[in-house]
Enzyme design. Structure first.
Site, PDB file in Angstrom:
ATOM      1  N   HIS A 121       0.837  -1.208   0.000  1.00 55.03           N
ATOM      2  CA  HIS A 121       0.000   0.000   0.000  1.00 55.03           C
ATOM      3  C   HIS A 121       0.868   1.253   0.000  1.00 55.03           C
ATOM      4  O   HIS A 121       2.016   1.259   0.469  1.00 55.03           O
ATOM      5  CB  HIS A 121      -0.983   0.000   1.172  1.00 55.03           C
ATOM      6  CG  HIS A 121      -0.369   0.008   2.541  1.00 55.03           C
ATOM      7  ND1 HIS A 121       0.042   1.165   3.164  1.00 55.03           N
ATOM      8  CD2 HIS A 121      -0.129  -0.998   3.421  1.00 55.03           C
ATOM      9  CE1 HIS A 121       0.504   0.884   4.375  1.00 55.03           C
ATOM     10  NE2 HIS A 121       0.423  -0.428   4.550  1.00 55.03           N
ATOM     11  N   ASP A 124      -0.381   4.436   1.105  1.00 56.58           N
ATOM     12  CA  ASP A 124      -0.759   5.417   2.124  1.00 56.58           C
ATOM     13  C   ASP A 124      -0.050   5.127   3.436  1.00 56.58           C
ATOM     14  O   ASP A 124       0.453   4.022   3.672  1.00 56.58           O
ATOM     15  CB  ASP A 124      -2.278   5.444   2.325  1.00 56.58           C
ATOM     16  CG  ASP A 124      -2.856   4.099   2.739  1.00 56.58           C
ATOM     17  OD1 ASP A 124      -2.325   3.055   2.296  1.00 56.58           O
ATOM     18  OD2 ASP A 124      -3.843   4.086   3.504  1.00 56.58           O
ATOM     19  N   GLU A 177      -5.165   1.540   2.484  1.00 58.35           N
ATOM     20  CA  GLU A 177      -5.036   0.390   3.378  1.00 58.35           C
ATOM     21  C   GLU A 177      -5.135   0.814   4.834  1.00 58.35           C
ATOM     22  O   GLU A 177      -5.613   0.049   5.682  1.00 58.35           O
ATOM     23  CB  GLU A 177      -3.703  -0.323   3.124  1.00 58.35           C
ATOM     24  CG  GLU A 177      -3.575  -1.689   3.791  1.00 58.35           C
ATOM     25  CD  GLU A 177      -3.076  -1.635   5.226  1.00 58.35           C
ATOM     26  OE1 GLU A 177      -3.189  -2.662   5.920  1.00 58.35           O
ATOM     27  OE2 GLU A 177      -2.565  -0.574   5.669  1.00 58.35           O
ATOM     28  N   GLU A 178      -4.692   2.045   5.144  1.00 61.06           N
ATOM     29  CA  GLU A 178      -4.679   2.499   6.531  1.00 61.06           C
ATOM     30  C   GLU A 178      -6.051   2.968   7.012  1.00 61.06           C
ATOM     31  O   GLU A 178      -6.173   3.461   8.136  1.00 61.06           O
ATOM     32  CB  GLU A 178      -3.644   3.619   6.716  1.00 61.06           C
ATOM     33  CG  GLU A 178      -2.201   3.201   6.470  1.00 61.06           C
ATOM     34  CD  GLU A 178      -1.665   2.246   7.529  1.00 61.06           C
ATOM     35  OE1 GLU A 178      -2.427   1.881   8.435  1.00 61.06           O
ATOM     36  OE2 GLU A 178      -0.491   1.864   7.428  1.00 61.06           O
ATOM     37  N   ASP A 187       6.245   0.768   7.184  1.00 63.17           N
ATOM     38  CA  ASP A 187       4.818   0.491   6.912  1.00 63.17           C
ATOM     39  C   ASP A 187       4.299   1.425   5.825  1.00 63.17           C
ATOM     40  O   ASP A 187       3.691   2.436   6.125  1.00 63.17           O
ATOM     41  CB  ASP A 187       4.020   0.660   8.209  1.00 63.17           C
ATOM     42  CG  ASP A 187       2.562   0.282   8.060  1.00 63.17           C
ATOM     43  OD1 ASP A 187       2.227  -0.403   7.075  1.00 63.17           O
ATOM     44  OD2 ASP A 187       1.752   0.676   8.912  1.00 63.17           O
TER      45      ASP A 187
END
Length: 437
Positions: free
Chosen positions: A80, A82, A146-147, A112
């Site tokens: 991802h 974001d 995704e977040e 991340d």
């Protein structure tokens, strides 16, 4: 892996960090600049990436590398774009600087998961330079959102563009194959083979509004507070999944502990208490959980409001949803309503599969002293959305980290960073696995 790939994985990690893709929830994010950055580098490697949006600015990238065996199942490799918010005043360096200092890349997304995005790009470009063709088709996906709920990212791709993932039966992504330093100098590499399901809840208490000086037996705030306290204090029963049993069995073996997680009457808490540092890998995943995270009530100190709300971050193990529902009904009681604000399924992936064996072999080739163990993630990833397409997901974003480097604490934490050498290791391992997949 060639030196160009080593240089590029650092450059790409830094470059992606410098693109602020903060996801504040509620649609407040713009991944398009990062998506264009990734697409340009895929195109330069001879691929034909497509950019896809559900709403403007929330951009996803998908590209396919053709394999040499058209009869083989395809593999999805996804990351991802974001990141969660970062408060610059709390950081040693600006969170979107992408600064490389003393052999470390700093910034939001360093672990991340812009590091993995950069690894994917570096490997694909190295293959283009060397003329490498994988055995099976490999679908590359860089996702938005995704977040938050993934509604603009992997959920949108799975629901509206499933044809792009035709033939994909398995996938790899974040939160696995990082080095974990256990007791007695032992290095573990947990490879994700499961995730707890997401159960984000909204609680609402209704009552009788009135003056703050009056007795009120129908106080919405009191009702809500009591329910939240019950939820926060609840001790959930043990629920062992196949992935967690396999993890406990391997950890017991490596630590020389006489315990059989498959035996009747097995006590996981007793084993976990003997695992030292390694307990952190399994302790959050032997039970369902529900943690109060937000409260909202009232507008003036001397006014009792007519309603109050709270939010709960709940997580459910495979097979644990009915238990979760009935427990929440009991803990909230008759005066508080609850509902799912966001729900996603729990996942399991087989640890006895050829794929897991190849993931294990790739890590141990580059760290022969390390020990791969299966791992169930306490939280969740985009693998949940891609599971709608029948894709079995594994957590595999390899990093070799030095002793004392607290990888888990850097997820959504302050001073997020990743060592350059860890990125080089990741590129080597990812390249080896994808060639053997």
């Amino acid at each position: 892996m060639d030196k160009v790939a080593y240089d590029e994985v650092v450059d790409f990690t830094s470059g992606l960090i410098r693109i602020d893709t903060t996801n504040r929830g509620g649609g407040d994010c713009r991944e398009r600049p990062a998506a264009e950055y990734a697409a340009e580098r895929l195109a330069a490697a001879g691929l034909e990436p497509v950019l896809l949006e559900r709403v403007p600015g929330r951009t996803n990238v998908v590209a396919r590398i053709a394999g040499s065996d058209p009869s083989a199942d395809a593999l999805l490799v996804h990351g991802h774009l974001d990141v969660v918010p970062a408060e610059a005043a709390d950081w040693s360096v600006h969170p979107f600087s992408g600064e490389v200092r003393d052999g470390v890349v700093w910034g939001r997304g360093a672990v991340d998961m812009k590091n993995m995005d950069a690894m994917i790009l570096a490997v694909v470009r190295a293959w283009a330079r060397a003329g490498v063709t994988p055995r099976r088709d490999i679908v590359i996906a860089f996702t938005a959102d995704e977040e938050a709920s993934a509604v603009d990212g992997a959920g949108f791709l799975a629901d509206q563009h499933a044809h792009l993932f035709e033939g994909c039966t398995e996938g790899i992504s974040e939160s696995g194959a990082f080095s974990f330093h256990a007791d007695h100098g032992m290095t573990l590499y947990p490879v994700g083979a499961g995730e707890r399901g997401t159960a984000w809840l909204k609680l609402t208490a209704h009552g009788r509004a009135g003056h703050g000086s009056k007795v009120n037996r129908s106080n919405a705030v009191s009702r809500l507070a009591a329910a939240v306290a019950r939820i926060g204090e609840h001790e959930w029963p043990v629920r062992l999944t196949p992935t967690v049993r396999a993890a406990l069995a391997e950890l017991a073996r490596l630590h020389g502990i006489d315990a059989d997680p498959y035996a009747e009457g097995f006590d996981p808490d007793a084993l976990i208490a003997q695992l030292g540092r390694a307990a952190a890998l399994v302790e959050p995943t032997v039970r369902n959980s529900a943690n109060p995270t937000m409260l909202d009530a009232g507008y003036k100190i001397n006014v009792i409001p007519g309603h109050a709300t709270a939010h709960i971050d709940g997580r459910m193990l495979p097979g644990g949803e009915e238990e979760f529902r009935t427990t929440l009904d009991r803990l909230t009681g008759p005066d508080v309503e609850w509902e799912f604000e966001h729900r996603e399924v729990p996942l399991q992936a087989p640890v006895s599969s050829p794929t897991f064996a190849k993931l294990k072999a790739a890590v141990e080739r580059f760290d022969p002293e390390g020990h791969v163990v299966p791992y169930c993630m306490a939280g969740g990833t985009d693998a949940k959305q891609f599971s709608r397409l029948g894709i079995t997901g594994y957590g595999f974003s390899p990093l070799k980290l030095p002793e004392g480097f607290d990888y888990a604490a850097l997820f959504h934490g302050v001073d997020e960073r990743v060592p350059v050498e860890a990125l080089h290791f990741g590129v080597d391992v990812l390249d080896h696995y994808l060639r053997s997949a």
